[in-house]
Design an enzyme around this catalytic site. Structure first.
Site, mmCIF file in Angstrom:
data_model
loop_
_atom_site.group_PDB
_atom_site.id
_atom_site.type_symbol
_atom_site.label_atom_id
_atom_site.label_comp_id
_atom_site.label_asym_id
_atom_site.label_seq_id
_atom_site.Cartn_x
_atom_site.Cartn_y
_atom_site.Cartn_z
ATOM 1 C CB SER A 116 86.760 -23.952 56.493
ATOM 2 O OG SER A 116 87.916 -24.347 57.458
ATOM 3 C CE1 TYR A 144 83.588 -23.254 60.518
ATOM 4 C CE2 TYR A 144 85.440 -24.612 60.386
ATOM 5 C CZ TYR A 144 84.914 -23.388 60.105
ATOM 6 O OH TYR A 144 85.516 -22.459 59.167
HETATM 7 P P1 NAP Z 1 84.034 -14.186 62.658
HETATM 8 O O1 NAP Z 1 85.089 -13.143 62.957
HETATM 9 O O2 NAP Z 1 83.740 -15.137 64.047
HETATM 10 O O3 NAP Z 1 82.985 -13.280 62.406
HETATM 11 C C1 NAP Z 1 81.766 -14.024 61.990
HETATM 12 C C2 NAP Z 1 80.753 -13.140 61.414
HETATM 13 O O4 NAP Z 1 79.505 -13.983 61.052
HETATM 14 C C3 NAP Z 1 80.239 -11.789 62.181
HETATM 15 O O5 NAP Z 1 80.182 -10.780 61.474
HETATM 16 C C4 NAP Z 1 78.821 -12.678 62.713
HETATM 17 O O6 NAP Z 1 77.861 -11.293 62.997
HETATM 18 C C5 NAP Z 1 78.597 -13.016 61.550
HETATM 19 N N1 NAP Z 1 77.411 -14.317 61.938
HETATM 20 C C6 NAP Z 1 77.436 -15.307 62.618
HETATM 21 N N2 NAP Z 1 76.289 -16.112 62.678
HETATM 22 C C7 NAP Z 1 75.692 -15.537 61.648
HETATM 23 C C8 NAP Z 1 74.331 -15.691 61.622
HETATM 24 N N3 NAP Z 1 73.420 -16.901 61.926
HETATM 25 N N4 NAP Z 1 73.620 -14.835 60.470
HETATM 26 C C9 NAP Z 1 74.302 -13.641 60.146
HETATM 27 N N5 NAP Z 1 75.451 -13.515 60.374
HETATM 28 C C10 NAP Z 1 76.099 -14.250 61.302
HETATM 29 O O7 NAP Z 1 84.313 -15.143 61.713
HETATM 30 P P2 NAP Z 1 85.486 -15.252 60.541
HETATM 31 O O8 NAP Z 1 86.688 -15.972 61.041
HETATM 32 O O9 NAP Z 1 85.560 -14.070 59.892
HETATM 33 O O10 NAP Z 1 84.633 -16.338 59.449
HETATM 34 C C11 NAP Z 1 84.035 -16.027 58.399
HETATM 35 C C12 NAP Z 1 83.866 -17.388 57.373
HETATM 36 O O11 NAP Z 1 85.259 -17.714 57.247
HETATM 37 C C13 NAP Z 1 83.192 -18.161 58.215
HETATM 38 O O12 NAP Z 1 82.415 -19.172 57.164
HETATM 39 C C14 NAP Z 1 84.191 -19.115 58.683
HETATM 40 O O13 NAP Z 1 83.690 -20.551 58.898
HETATM 41 C C15 NAP Z 1 85.178 -19.065 57.466
HETATM 42 N N6 NAP Z 1 86.556 -19.601 57.899
HETATM 43 C C16 NAP Z 1 87.364 -18.798 58.886
HETATM 44 C C17 NAP Z 1 88.502 -19.195 59.283
HETATM 45 C C18 NAP Z 1 89.430 -18.502 60.227
HETATM 46 O O14 NAP Z 1 90.391 -19.083 60.813
HETATM 47 N N7 NAP Z 1 88.903 -17.404 60.704
HETATM 48 C C19 NAP Z 1 89.122 -20.479 58.435
HETATM 49 C C20 NAP Z 1 88.445 -21.066 57.763
HETATM 50 C C21 NAP Z 1 87.206 -20.532 57.419
HETATM 51 P P3 NAP Z 1 77.870 -10.582 64.471
HETATM 52 O O15 NAP Z 1 79.209 -9.784 64.543
HETATM 53 O O16 NAP Z 1 76.666 -9.815 64.651
HETATM 54 O O17 NAP Z 1 78.100 -11.595 65.531
#
Ligand code: NAP
Length: 247
Positions: free
Chosen positions: A142, A156
């Site tokens: 991130s 985080y």
């Molecule tokens: P999200 O929409 O909240 O989705 C999270 C995903 O991770 C879901 O598929 C969830 O599964 C799964 N998950 C959570 N805890 C888990 C665990 N312990 N074991 C297995 N699966 C797990 O998140 P996102 O925004 O797409 O983020 C994806 C990645 O991008 C993360 O690493 C996040 O830190 C990074 N990121 C995101 C942003 C942003 O602005 N969105 C920015 C920078 C970095 P369930 O559906 O079963 O709950």
């Protein structure tokens, strides 16, 4: 064809990545934690478009569950050549003075230990040393690792700093073993994760502070991940791509 494991593929960036990898011809192992309906929807979308995918439920912070997930991938009979370490969590926005040890440990267990465990098992299957044919890993970090997320979630941000170090260290360890390890650092992307932080509309609140003045879409992150995994990135390892609208 080959298998790509995408952790956290039921929603957000992981879902967009799974859909694009399926279009590239991978059989996608769709990892999820709780949301079986969302994971099933992703798999159905892939199959309806003529692709191949299967679900692997596992909490990546739990070693036994990670081992069981890789066992079930092994039983598919295709070779694992790609890992996208994507599943990540954050909790309610807070300053450091209000963080509990329990919360910090939960963030680190998923975002750091989980990434290590998934890398470890992938390396055992991909590296020449273990009889593998090579492969590629992309870690989803991130922009918070650079910016620190003050007043929101420094726990985080620190976990993502560890993901950056993991990427650098592992890329050097396995560069001669046929495995490339790279990292993407998204900024403000429209996904459910902001609701976990207590502010579903966070991207729209802060987007005007970005040079590009808009949030990113999960598909824009997925495109970079898919490129890093592909042969087009065959000489790229230990690299970081910023996907943060210029910040
Ligand atoms: P999200 O929409 O909240 O989705 C999270 C995903 O991770 C879901 O598929 C969830 O599964 C799964 N998950 C959570 N805890 C888990 C665990 N312990 N074991 C297995 N699966 C797990 O998140 P996102 O925004 O797409 O983020 C994806 C990645 O991008 C993360 O690493 C996040 O830190 C990074 N990121 C995101 C942003 C942003 O602005 N969105 C920015 C920078 C970095 P369930 O559906 O079963 O709950």
């Amino acid at each position: 064809m080959a298998i790509a494991l995408v952790t956290g593929a039921s929603r957000g960036i992981g879902k967009a990545t799974a859909l694009q990898l399926a279009r590239e011809g991978y059989t996608v192992a769709v990892n999820y934690h709780h949301n079986i309906k969302a994971a099933t929807d992703v798999i159905n979308q892939i199959i309806e478009a003529g692709g191949k995918a299967f679900a692997v439920r596992a909490d990546i912070s739990d070693e036994a569950q990670v081992l069981a997930m890789y066992d079930s991938i092994d039983r598919e009979g295709e070779t694992l050549t790609a890992l996208v370490n994507n599943a990540g969590i954050l909790f309610e926005q807070s300053t450091i003075e209000n963080l509990s040890a329990e919360r910090i440990n939960r963030v680190l267990a998923t975002n750091v230990t989980g990434y290590f465990l998934c890398c470890r098992e992938a390396v055992k299957r991909m590296s020449f040393k273990h009889g593998g044919k090579g492969g590629a890993i992309v870690n989803v970090s991130s922009a918070a690792s650079r910016l620190g997320a003050p007043g929101e979630y420094v726990d985080y941000a620190a976990s993502k700093g560890a993901v950056d170090s993991l990427t650098t260290g592992l890329s050097l360890e396995v560069a001669a073993q046929g495995i490339r390890v790279n990292c993407v650092r998204p900024g403000l992307i429209y996904t459910d994760i902001h609701a976990s932080g207590g502010e579903p509309g966070r991207v729209d609140r802060v987007k005007s502070m970005l040079p590009m003045q808009r949030g990113g879409q999960p598909e824009e992150v997925a495109q970079a991940i898919v490129w890093l995994l592909s042969e087009k990135a065959s000489y790229v390892t230990g690299s970081f791509i910023e996907l943060a609208g210029g910040k």
